[in-house]
Design an enzyme around this catalytic site. Structure first.
Site, PDB file in Angstrom:
ATOM      1  N   CYS A  51      50.892  79.885  75.192  1.00 63.81           N
ATOM      2  CA  CYS A  51      50.107  79.361  74.070  1.00 63.81           C
ATOM      3  C   CYS A  51      49.613  80.506  73.170  1.00 63.81           C
ATOM      4  CB  CYS A  51      48.919  78.555  74.602  1.00 63.81           C
ATOM      5  SG  CYS A  51      47.972  77.783  73.275  1.00 63.81           S
ATOM      6  N   CYS A  55      41.774  81.311  73.862  1.00 63.73           N
ATOM      7  CA  CYS A  55      40.681  80.721  74.645  1.00 63.73           C
ATOM      8  C   CYS A  55      40.473  81.566  75.911  1.00 63.73           C
ATOM      9  CB  CYS A  55      41.014  79.276  75.004  1.00 63.73           C
ATOM     10  SG  CYS A  55      41.671  78.348  73.616  1.00 63.73           S
ATOM     11  N   CYS A  58      41.400  80.428  79.511  1.00 63.96           N
ATOM     12  CA  CYS A  58      42.646  79.700  79.771  1.00 63.96           C
ATOM     13  C   CYS A  58      43.812  80.550  80.287  1.00 63.96           C
ATOM     14  CB  CYS A  58      43.081  78.960  78.506  1.00 63.96           C
ATOM     15  SG  CYS A  58      44.497  77.885  78.841  1.00 63.96           S
ATOM     16  N   CYS A  95      47.260  61.530  82.079  1.00 68.57           N
ATOM     17  CA  CYS A  95      46.908  62.402  80.970  1.00 68.57           C
ATOM     18  C   CYS A  95      47.954  63.507  80.838  1.00 68.57           C
ATOM     19  CB  CYS A  95      45.524  62.988  81.226  1.00 68.57           C
ATOM     20  SG  CYS A  95      44.969  64.049  79.895  1.00 68.57           S
ATOM     21  N   CYS A 127      46.826  59.132  78.171  1.00 68.32           N
ATOM     22  CA  CYS A 127      46.015  60.018  77.337  1.00 68.32           C
ATOM     23  C   CYS A 127      46.837  61.263  77.078  1.00 68.32           C
ATOM     24  CB  CYS A 127      44.760  60.494  78.029  1.00 68.32           C
ATOM     25  SG  CYS A 127      43.992  59.274  79.000  1.00 68.32           S
ATOM     26  N   CYS A 187      38.071  61.508  73.995  1.00 69.73           N
ATOM     27  CA  CYS A 187      37.657  62.163  75.230  1.00 69.73           C
ATOM     28  C   CYS A 187      37.331  63.597  74.847  1.00 69.73           C
ATOM     29  CB  CYS A 187      38.814  62.093  76.231  1.00 69.73           C
ATOM     30  SG  CYS A 187      38.595  63.125  77.678  1.00 69.73           S
ATOM     31  N   ARG A 259      33.409  62.617  83.265  1.00 69.77           N
ATOM     32  CA  ARG A 259      34.449  63.062  84.199  1.00 69.77           C
ATOM     33  C   ARG A 259      34.087  64.362  84.888  1.00 69.77           C
ATOM     34  NH1 ARG A 259      39.192  62.950  81.284  1.00 69.77           N
ATOM     35  NH2 ARG A 259      39.099  60.733  81.682  1.00 69.77           N
TER      36      ARG A 259
HETATM   37  N1  SAM Z   1      46.013  73.128  74.331  1.00 68.32           N
HETATM   38  C1  SAM Z   1      45.219  71.992  74.205  1.00 68.32           C
HETATM   39  C2  SAM Z   1      43.780  72.288  73.823  1.00 68.32           C
HETATM   40  O1  SAM Z   1      43.323  73.400  74.025  1.00 68.32           O
HETATM   41  O2  SAM Z   1      43.122  71.364  73.335  1.00 68.32           O
HETATM   42  C3  SAM Z   1      45.206  71.118  75.450  1.00 68.32           C
HETATM   43  C4  SAM Z   1      45.171  71.729  76.827  1.00 68.32           C
HETATM   44  S1  SAM Z   1      43.723  72.666  77.254  1.00 68.32           S
HETATM   45  C5  SAM Z   1      44.235  73.433  78.734  1.00 68.32           C
HETATM   46  C6  SAM Z   1      42.539  71.410  77.687  1.00 68.32           C
HETATM   47  C7  SAM Z   1      41.193  71.840  78.176  1.00 68.32           C
HETATM   48  O3  SAM Z   1      41.278  72.326  79.505  1.00 68.32           O
HETATM   49  C8  SAM Z   1      40.468  72.946  77.444  1.00 68.32           C
HETATM   50  O4  SAM Z   1      39.855  72.521  76.265  1.00 68.32           O
HETATM   51  C9  SAM Z   1      39.422  73.374  78.477  1.00 68.32           C
HETATM   52  O5  SAM Z   1      38.235  72.629  78.312  1.00 68.32           O
HETATM   53  C10 SAM Z   1      40.089  73.015  79.816  1.00 68.32           C
HETATM   54  N2  SAM Z   1      40.395  74.233  80.585  1.00 68.32           N
HETATM   55  C11 SAM Z   1      41.396  75.121  80.355  1.00 68.32           C
HETATM   56  N3  SAM Z   1      41.364  76.137  81.227  1.00 68.32           N
HETATM   57  C12 SAM Z   1      40.295  75.910  82.040  1.00 68.32           C
HETATM   58  C13 SAM Z   1      39.728  76.622  83.132  1.00 68.32           C
HETATM   59  N4  SAM Z   1      40.228  77.793  83.541  1.00 68.32           N
HETATM   60  N5  SAM Z   1      38.652  76.094  83.746  1.00 68.32           N
HETATM   61  C14 SAM Z   1      38.121  74.923  83.305  1.00 68.32           C
HETATM   62  N6  SAM Z   1      38.611  74.208  82.286  1.00 68.32           N
HETATM   63  C15 SAM Z   1      39.683  74.703  81.638  1.00 68.32           C
HETATM   64  C1  DTB Z   2      39.790  68.641  80.682  1.00 67.45           C
HETATM   65  O1  DTB Z   2      38.646  68.600  80.200  1.00 67.45           O
HETATM   66  N1  DTB Z   2      40.109  69.232  81.824  1.00 67.45           N
HETATM   67  C2  DTB Z   2      41.512  69.135  82.128  1.00 67.45           C
HETATM   68  C3  DTB Z   2      41.988  68.200  80.987  1.00 67.45           C
HETATM   69  N2  DTB Z   2      40.851  68.084  80.135  1.00 67.45           N
HETATM   70  C4  DTB Z   2      43.224  68.415  80.284  1.00 67.45           C
HETATM   71  C5  DTB Z   2      42.197  70.445  82.201  1.00 67.45           C
HETATM   72  C6  DTB Z   2      41.592  71.363  83.228  1.00 67.45           C
HETATM   73  C7  DTB Z   2      42.450  72.598  83.294  1.00 67.45           C
HETATM   74  C8  DTB Z   2      41.976  73.558  84.347  1.00 67.45           C
HETATM   75  C9  DTB Z   2      42.774  74.799  84.353  1.00 67.45           C
HETATM   76  C10 DTB Z   2      44.225  74.616  84.672  1.00 67.45           C
HETATM   77  O2  DTB Z   2      44.587  73.939  85.655  1.00 67.45           O
HETATM   78  O3  DTB Z   2      45.062  75.209  83.946  1.00 67.45           O
HETATM   79 FE1  SF4 Z   3      46.157  77.077  74.454  1.00 65.31          FE
HETATM   80 FE2  SF4 Z   3      44.776  77.055  76.709  1.00 65.31          FE
HETATM   81 FE3  SF4 Z   3      43.503  77.279  74.401  1.00 65.31          FE
HETATM   82 FE4  SF4 Z   3      44.687  74.924  75.038  1.00 65.31          FE
HETATM   83  S1  SF4 Z   3      42.973  75.889  76.089  1.00 65.31           S
HETATM   84  S2  SF4 Z   3      44.772  76.015  73.081  1.00 65.31           S
HETATM   85  S3  SF4 Z   3      46.468  75.717  76.204  1.00 65.31           S
HETATM   86  S4  SF4 Z   3      44.954  78.780  75.265  1.00 65.31           S
END
Ligand code: SAM
Ligand code: DTB
Ligand code: SF4
Length: 327
Positions: A51, A55, A58, A95, A127, A187, A259
């Site tokens: 990506c 973030c 992430c 989802c 979703c 959501c 959630r």
């Molecule tokens: N790329 C899209 C976005 O950022 O909206 C969708 C996928 S993103 C992984 C969805 C959500 O997962 C993020 O907004 C964040 O709240 C959650 N998330 C990602 N990495 C995480 C982590 N290490 N621990 C907890 N929540 C995480």
């Molecule tokens: C949300 O709030 N939590 C989920 C879902 N929306 C998509 C994602 C959690 C991701 C946790 C880190 C991972 O497994 O990569």
């Molecule tokens: Fe990309 Fe992760 Fe940020 Fe979603 S949360 S935009 S997958 S870097």
């Protein structure tokens, strides 16, 4: 009537002595929801890693060196099989997550629309969380049968730049507006344990509480600290903070599904029980979230058995049952 909360009022709720806070949240929960009923969603990463965003929590951001392997968009056939398995396992909602900054109008998006149609035809709620979307894209997702769109605010407006620099809080809010205009349910929630203050947690809830209609679902994630990300060394979030955050969310947005999202693997069954008591009524089940581990399905069902919780049925299933019962 929907209450208009001030930040100060939400902070006061957040700082209530813990047992009193749980008790109060529990009463709100009981007034607006069936106690003991928990929505079980299955989560599937349809496009993983690589990506362009930054973030800092992430593991899927291309710029951090994590163990996540990049995987291109899955095929519709693979999704079909995954949906069958999830349904057999009792999930009423699926989802789909993609490591995209935003949706683009290309063949990949057409494929996602097909995935949505496929899952929807099985009577499951679908979703998606695909990054930023335009109103037109959100409308296409709605026409394909999408039920909800997940797009998290993640933290307060004030703290946002410390966590993400490649997009703005307004970008996030704008996508939520587009999602609403398309008639999808919203959501949106965030993450705790990223080094934010109590005021930041409250600030995020305050922004969510201003949305009209209110979000139908608010995921509260505990940071899963992943090696290679800038937040890798964050200490685990105390369970008491998680309970406090869930209870406050329940009180501020009484009608929403709260959630208990990422981070359950580090929580005891007792800790999770307190989260349910404080108003959590939705979880992700399945041994993987997007890229990180989640409790095993059987372990969760054992927890449901012990705590007397029941998985909530998909709306489609409820409709079928009602037509059978009432002719
Ligand atoms: N790329 C899209 C976005 O950022 O909206 C969708 C996928 S993103 C992984 C969805 C959500 O997962 C993020 O907004 C964040 O709240 C959650 N998330 C990602 N990495 C995480 C982590 N290490 N621990 C907890 N929540 C995480
Ligand atoms: C949300 O709030 N939590 C989920 C879902 N929306 C998509 C994602 C959690 C991701 C946790 C880190 C991972 O497994 O990569
Ligand atoms: Fe990309 Fe992760 Fe940020 Fe979603 S949360 S935009 S997958 S870097």
């Amino acid at each position: 009537m929907i209450k208009d909360w001030t930040k100060e009022e939400i902070l006061e709720v957040y700082n209530t002595p813990l047992m009193e806070l749980i008790y109060r949240a529990s009463e709100v929960h009981k007034t607006h929801h069936k106690i003991g009923e928990v929505q079980v969603s299955s989560l599937l990463s349809i496009k993983t890693g690589g990506c362009p965003e930054d973030c800092s929590y992430c593991p899927q951001a291309a710029r951090y060196h994590t163990e996540v392997k990049v995987q291109k968009l899955m095929s519709v056939a693979e999704i079909n099989e995954a949906a069958d398995n999830a349904k057999a396992g009792g999930a009423s909602r699926m989802c789909l997550g993609a490591a995209w900054r935003e949706v683009r109008d290309n063949k990949d998006f057409d494929k996602v629309l097909d995935m949505v149609k496929t899952i929807n035809s099985k009577g499951m709620e679908v979703c998606a969380t695909l990054g930023m979307v335009t109103e037109d894209q959100a409308k296409k997702l709605a026409s394909a049968g999408l039920y909800a769109y997940n797009h998290n605010l993640d933290t307060s407006e004030e703290n946002y730049n410390n966590i993400i620099s490649t997009r703005t809080y307004d970008d996030r809010l704008n996508t939520l507006k587009n999602v609403r205009k398309a008639g999808l349910t919203v959501c949106s929630g965030g993450i705790i344990g990223m080094g934010e203050t109590s005021e930041d947690r409250v600030g995020m809830l305050y922004t969510l509480s201003l949305l009209r209609p209110l979000p139908e679902s608010v995921p509260i994630n505990a940071l899963v600290a992943v090696e290679g990300t800038p937040l890798a060394d964050q200490p685990p979030v105390p369970i008491w903070d998680m309970v406090r955050m869930i209870a406050t969310t329940r009180i501020v947005i009484p009608t929403t599904a709260v959630r208990l999202s990422a981070g359950r693997l580090n929580m005891s069954m007792e800790g999770q029980a307190l989260c349910f008591m404080a108003g959590a009524n939705s979880i992700f089940a399945g041994d993987k979230l997007l890229t990180t581990p989640n409790p095993r399905y059987n372990q969760d069902m054992q927890m449901f058995e012990i705590l007397g919780l029941k998985p909530k049925k998909a709306y489609a299933d409820v409709r079928i049952e009602e037509s059978v019962n009432h002719g």
